[in-house]
Write a protein that holds these residues in place. Structure first.
Motif, PDB file in Angstrom:
ATOM      1  N   GLU A 179       0.841  -1.208   0.000  1.00 29.49           N
ATOM      2  CA  GLU A 179       0.000   0.000   0.000  1.00 29.49           C
ATOM      3  C   GLU A 179       0.872   1.252   0.000  1.00 29.49           C
ATOM      4  O   GLU A 179       0.580   2.237  -0.681  1.00 29.49           O
ATOM      5  N   GLN A 180       1.960   1.206   0.777  1.00 27.87           N
ATOM      6  CA  GLN A 180       2.876   2.348   0.823  1.00 27.87           C
ATOM      7  C   GLN A 180       3.534   2.573  -0.537  1.00 27.87           C
ATOM      8  O   GLN A 180       3.718   3.722  -0.964  1.00 27.87           O
ATOM      9  N   TRP A 181       3.854   1.485  -1.247  1.00 23.44           N
ATOM     10  CA  TRP A 181       4.458   1.624  -2.570  1.00 23.44           C
ATOM     11  C   TRP A 181       3.461   2.176  -3.584  1.00 23.44           C
ATOM     12  O   TRP A 181       3.832   2.969  -4.463  1.00 23.44           O
ATOM     13  N   ILE A 182       2.212   1.780  -3.457  1.00 22.78           N
ATOM     14  CA  ILE A 182       1.181   2.336  -4.339  1.00 22.78           C
ATOM     15  C   ILE A 182       1.058   3.837  -4.108  1.00 22.78           C
ATOM     16  O   ILE A 182       1.009   4.637  -5.056  1.00 22.78           O
ATOM     17  N   ASN A 183       1.034   4.243  -2.844  1.00 19.63           N
ATOM     18  CA  ASN A 183       0.956   5.675  -2.516  1.00 19.63           C
ATOM     19  C   ASN A 183       2.188   6.422  -3.028  1.00 19.63           C
ATOM     20  O   ASN A 183       2.088   7.553  -3.515  1.00 19.63           O
ATOM     21  N   PHE A 184       3.337   5.775  -2.917  1.00 20.18           N
ATOM     22  CA  PHE A 184       4.592   6.355  -3.402  1.00 20.18           C
ATOM     23  C   PHE A 184       4.517   6.618  -4.905  1.00 20.18           C
ATOM     24  O   PHE A 184       4.881   7.690  -5.392  1.00 20.18           O
ATOM     25  N   CYS A 185       4.031   5.616  -5.643  1.00 23.52           N
ATOM     26  CA  CYS A 185       3.898   5.753  -7.104  1.00 23.52           C
ATOM     27  C   CYS A 185       2.860   6.815  -7.465  1.00 23.52           C
ATOM     28  O   CYS A 185       3.080   7.626  -8.373  1.00 23.52           O
ATOM     29  N   LEU A 186       1.741   6.792  -6.750  1.00 26.33           N
ATOM     30  CA  LEU A 186       0.670   7.742  -7.053  1.00 26.33           C
ATOM     31  C   LEU A 186       1.128   9.176  -6.826  1.00 26.33           C
ATOM     32  O   LEU A 186       0.883  10.057  -7.664  1.00 26.33           O
ATOM     33  N   GLN A 187       1.808   9.428  -5.706  1.00 25.66           N
ATOM     34  CA  GLN A 187       2.278  10.780  -5.433  1.00 25.66           C
ATOM     35  C   GLN A 187       3.295  11.230  -6.482  1.00 25.66           C
ATOM     36  O   GLN A 187       3.303  12.389  -6.910  1.00 25.66           O
ATOM     37  N   GLY A 188       4.139  10.305  -6.919  1.00 28.08           N
ATOM     38  CA  GLY A 188       5.091  10.632  -7.969  1.00 28.08           C
ATOM     39  C   GLY A 188       4.392  10.974  -9.274  1.00 28.08           C
ATOM     40  O   GLY A 188       4.818  11.860 -10.013  1.00 28.08           O
ATOM     41  N   GLU A 217      10.998 -11.324  -5.417  1.00 29.95           N
ATOM     42  CA  GLU A 217       9.933 -12.314  -5.591  1.00 29.95           C
ATOM     43  C   GLU A 217       9.033 -12.416  -4.363  1.00 29.95           C
ATOM     44  O   GLU A 217       7.842 -12.707  -4.476  1.00 29.95           O
ATOM     45  N   GLU A 218       9.596 -12.173  -3.194  1.00 26.26           N
ATOM     46  CA  GLU A 218       8.787 -12.290  -1.967  1.00 26.26           C
ATOM     47  C   GLU A 218       7.710 -11.212  -1.900  1.00 26.26           C
ATOM     48  O   GLU A 218       6.723 -11.358  -1.178  1.00 26.26           O
ATOM     49  N   ASN A 219       7.901 -10.140  -2.660  1.00 27.17           N
ATOM     50  CA  ASN A 219       6.863  -9.105  -2.728  1.00 27.17           C
ATOM     51  C   ASN A 219       5.760  -9.500  -3.698  1.00 27.17           C
ATOM     52  O   ASN A 219       4.592  -9.195  -3.469  1.00 27.17           O
ATOM     53  N   LYS A 220       6.158 -10.173  -4.770  1.00 30.50           N
ATOM     54  CA  LYS A 220       5.180 -10.567  -5.778  1.00 30.50           C
ATOM     55  C   LYS A 220       4.322 -11.724  -5.289  1.00 30.50           C
ATOM     56  O   LYS A 220       3.081 -11.634  -5.267  1.00 30.50           O
ATOM     57  N   HIS A 221       4.945 -12.811  -4.912  1.00 30.40           N
ATOM     58  CA  HIS A 221       4.200 -14.006  -4.498  1.00 30.40           C
ATOM     59  C   HIS A 221       3.931 -13.929  -2.998  1.00 30.40           C
ATOM     60  O   HIS A 221       4.608 -14.547  -2.174  1.00 30.40           O
ATOM     61  N   SER A 222       2.931 -13.114  -2.700  1.00 31.06           N
ATOM     62  CA  SER A 222       2.596 -12.855  -1.297  1.00 31.06           C
ATOM     63  C   SER A 222       1.131 -12.471  -1.193  1.00 31.06           C
ATOM     64  O   SER A 222       0.414 -12.409  -2.194  1.00 31.06           O
ATOM     65  N   SER A 223       0.710 -12.182   0.026  1.00 30.32           N
ATOM     66  CA  SER A 223      -0.668 -11.731   0.251  1.00 30.32           C
ATOM     67  C   SER A 223      -0.938 -10.410  -0.445  1.00 30.32           C
ATOM     68  O   SER A 223      -2.088 -10.005  -0.602  1.00 30.32           O
ATOM     69  N   ALA A 224       0.134  -9.729  -0.896  1.00 30.61           N
ATOM     70  CA  ALA A 224      -0.011  -8.421  -1.554  1.00 30.61           C
ATOM     71  C   ALA A 224       0.101  -8.545  -3.071  1.00 30.61           C
ATOM     72  O   ALA A 224       0.362  -7.547  -3.754  1.00 30.61           O
ATOM     73  N   TYR A 225      -0.124  -9.727  -3.616  1.00 30.06           N
ATOM     74  CA  TYR A 225       0.097  -9.964  -5.043  1.00 30.06           C
ATOM     75  C   TYR A 225      -0.605  -8.939  -5.936  1.00 30.06           C
ATOM     76  O   TYR A 225       0.007  -8.368  -6.834  1.00 30.06           O
ATOM     77  N   PHE A 226      -1.888  -8.691  -5.707  1.00 29.98           N
ATOM     78  CA  PHE A 226      -2.622  -7.795  -6.595  1.00 29.98           C
ATOM     79  C   PHE A 226      -2.247  -6.330  -6.373  1.00 29.98           C
ATOM     80  O   PHE A 226      -2.318  -5.520  -7.301  1.00 29.98           O
ATOM     81  N   LEU A 227      -1.803  -5.997  -5.167  1.00 24.44           N
ATOM     82  CA  LEU A 227      -1.290  -4.648  -4.927  1.00 24.44           C
ATOM     83  C   LEU A 227       0.051  -4.481  -5.626  1.00 24.44           C
ATOM     84  O   LEU A 227       0.351  -3.421  -6.192  1.00 24.44           O
ATOM     85  N   TYR A 228       0.858  -5.551  -5.574  1.00 18.50           N
ATOM     86  CA  TYR A 228       2.120  -5.575  -6.311  1.00 18.50           C
ATOM     87  C   TYR A 228       1.863  -5.322  -7.788  1.00 18.50           C
ATOM     88  O   TYR A 228       2.617  -4.588  -8.445  1.00 18.50           O
ATOM     89  N   LYS A 229       0.796  -5.918  -8.327  1.00 16.57           N
ATOM     90  CA  LYS A 229       0.470  -5.753  -9.743  1.00 16.57           C
ATOM     91  C   LYS A 229       0.136  -4.295 -10.076  1.00 16.57           C
ATOM     92  O   LYS A 229       0.403  -3.834 -11.188  1.00 16.57           O
ATOM     93  N   ILE A 230      -0.440  -3.566  -9.120  1.00 13.02           N
ATOM     94  CA  ILE A 230      -0.712  -2.144  -9.353  1.00 13.02           C
ATOM     95  C   ILE A 230       0.600  -1.361  -9.398  1.00 13.02           C
ATOM     96  O   ILE A 230       0.790  -0.492 -10.262  1.00 13.02           O
ATOM     97  N   TYR A 237     -11.214  -8.144  -6.729  1.00 14.09           N
ATOM     98  CA  TYR A 237     -10.497  -8.180  -5.458  1.00 14.09           C
ATOM     99  C   TYR A 237     -10.552  -6.840  -4.736  1.00 14.09           C
ATOM    100  O   TYR A 237     -10.729  -6.780  -3.525  1.00 14.09           O
ATOM    101  N   PHE A 238     -10.399  -5.756  -5.484  1.00 19.20           N
ATOM    102  CA  PHE A 238     -10.382  -4.434  -4.861  1.00 19.20           C
ATOM    103  C   PHE A 238     -11.803  -3.943  -4.621  1.00 19.20           C
ATOM    104  O   PHE A 238     -12.660  -4.008  -5.502  1.00 19.20           O
ATOM    105  N   GLN A 239     -12.057  -3.437  -3.425  1.00 13.17           N
ATOM    106  CA  GLN A 239     -13.399  -3.054  -3.015  1.00 13.17           C
ATOM    107  C   GLN A 239     -13.560  -1.569  -2.705  1.00 13.17           C
ATOM    108  O   GLN A 239     -14.652  -1.018  -2.872  1.00 13.17           O
ATOM    109  N   ASP A 240     -12.497  -0.901  -2.235  1.00  9.84           N
ATOM    110  CA  ASP A 240     -12.626   0.483  -1.773  1.00  9.84           C
ATOM    111  C   ASP A 240     -12.468   1.478  -2.923  1.00  9.84           C
ATOM    112  O   ASP A 240     -11.835   1.185  -3.947  1.00  9.84           O
ATOM    113  N   ASP A 241     -13.056   2.651  -2.768  1.00  9.14           N
ATOM    114  CA  ASP A 241     -13.071   3.662  -3.833  1.00  9.14           C
ATOM    115  C   ASP A 241     -11.681   4.157  -4.201  1.00  9.14           C
ATOM    116  O   ASP A 241     -11.400   4.427  -5.373  1.00  9.14           O
TER     117      ASP A 241
END
Length: 434
Positions: A89-98, A118-131, A156-160
């Motif tokens: 989530e922090q990386w998504i925010n980092f990318c978005l702010q950039g 790889e531990e970031n990709k194949h994890s509970s955060a897989y779909f966030l990693y994809k963003i 998978y994603f539910q929030d606005d």
């Protein structure tokens, strides 16, 4: 143990994670549904329903799948650490702010370092990693709408907030000259805007409005685009996105230029040129000088147009359209050696943009006219056939003017009149079109 916690339910649909992730993993390892289902002692249709979301996959079945892929690839490992979610989530925010602040150019190595683990990709955060991966691809002018569509399809994603980001990426990650595709992208961006407004995120709302302006411009609807300018600037002002605001102001000038309201466009460009703001970097200056030169060029103020075009070139402009000014302004000024020089120089370069094909044909036409070649019909036909697909290039005025000159020099007054008629037809202001 199950790696999702109840407090994540409002953001993510954990029940969809299991099936959707296994679907992607199976495709990655090129395992058929039939073979995986057999290993799980279930039918292929049952597995298909789990992967598509028609039926939920439970945690036990998910673990069976993970164990299966561990055997397929001993190096494969799935990280259940729940902290991966908040990290992603922090990386998504980092990318978005950039993205919002146009400051991502020097952050690409950091983003890649995160993606390479790889531990970031194949994890509970897989779909966030994809963003995060989609942001990285966008920043590098890669990625496809289909990839984002597949992510949205997981449900998978539910929030606005997440949905706004996903829809925005979907609507902006690819450029096209196909009106149907651009219309679809515009509809997707409106969904993004609605989600961002519900999320009450000023920066994201302003960014999406900017992308809608961009798409309306692609559709040759500058009035619709202008309707969003003030709201976009206000949202970006609230977010402190001053570099992005400069690009919005630049776009505003471009839109007035397309409407041929040159006085308004020039006023905006001159105001920006006087800015001493620290966020006015070389990329923005290059775009500014390019737009100033084009605006002056369309008013046949060729000497001034060339000055700004040369400034843009000195700052490293790679925009192929600048060579239209360099070649044709020199032609109009009867500086034929320079016109030939820049036409030849363009043809020796390898521009990757699709529009470069059209501009390259125009440069060949400039050389053909300068050489007084006896037949330019096939070259003229090629350019004419491409004009509707590249209206944004605005090549019609120099093209028809050059044809008129050529036919006059050949004493072909019928051809000259035909070229002039086409120029007049183009110059007629059609409010329905805009």
């Amino acid at each position: 143990m199950k790696f999702f916690k109840e407090n994540n339910q409002e953001k993510y649909n954990k029940e969809r994670f299991y099936g959707a992730y296994i679907h992607d993993l199976r495709r990655y390892y090129e395992i058929s549904q039939k073979n995986l289902a057999k290993a799980l002692h279930m039918s292929a249709p049952a597995l298909s329903k789990m992967e598509s979301g028609q039926q939920n996959m439970d945690y036990g079945t998910f673990r069976q799948c993970i164990n299966y892929f561990n055997k397929v690839d001993p190096d494969y490992d799935f990280n259940e650490n729940i902290s991966k979610l908040s990290e992603a989530e922090q990386w998504i925010n980092f990318c978005l702010q950039g993205f919002i602040n146009l400051s991502y150019f020097d952050k690409l190595d950091k983003i890649k370092a995160y993606l390479d683990q790889e531990e970031n990709k194949h994890s509970s955060a897989y779909f966030l990693y994809k963003i995060v991966e989609a942001f990285y691809n966008l920043f590098n002018e890669k990625g496809t709408m289909k990839e984002i569509e597949n992510m949205r399809g997981t449900q998978y994603f539910q929030d606005d907030y997440s949905l706004a980001i996903l829809y925005d990426l979907w609507g902006i990650i690819e450029d096209s000259t196909n009106p149907e595709i651009i219309e679809n992208q515009t509809e997707i961006l409106h969904k993004a805007l609605s989600s961002a407004q519900r999320a009450n995120h000023a920066g994201l709302t302003g960014l999406i409005e900017y992308h809608l302006i961009y798409r309306y411009d692609d559709l040759n609807q500058p009035i619709h685009a202008l309707d969003l300018i003030e709201s976009c600037k206000n949202h970006l002002q609230k977010a402190g996105a001053y570099r992005r605001i400069l690009t919005v102001q630049m776009t505003e000038g471009v839109l007035y230029k397309k409407l041929r309201i040159y006085s308004k466009a020039m006023a905006i460009f001159h105001s920006l040129s006087l800015s001493k703001d620290q966020v006015m970097d070389n990329r923005i200056k290059t775009s500014l000088y390019t737009n100033l030169s084009w605006c002056l060029f369309m008013q046949e103020k060729d000497e001034q147009a060339l000055e700004y075009a040369m400034q843009a070139l000195s700052l490293g402009s790679t925009f192929p359209d600048i060579y239209i000014i360099l070649a044709f302004s020199n032609y109009r000024l009867h500086q034929f050696d320079l016109a030939r020089q820049y036409a030849t120089e363009f043809l020796e370069k390898n521009f990757e943009e699709e529009r470069a094909v059209l501009i390259g044909l125009f440069m060949k036409l400039v050389l053909a006219v300068l050489d007084q070649e006896p037949d330019i019909a096939s070259l003229s036909y090629e350019i004419t056939s491409l004009l509707p697909d590249f209206r944004a290039v605005e090549l019609e005025i120099p093209f028809y003017s050059l044809l008129t000159d050529y036919y006059k020099s050949q004493n072909d007054f019928s051809g000259a009149l035909d070229a002039q008629d086409k120029l007049v037809s183009y110059l007629k202001f059609d409010f329905n079109f805009h």
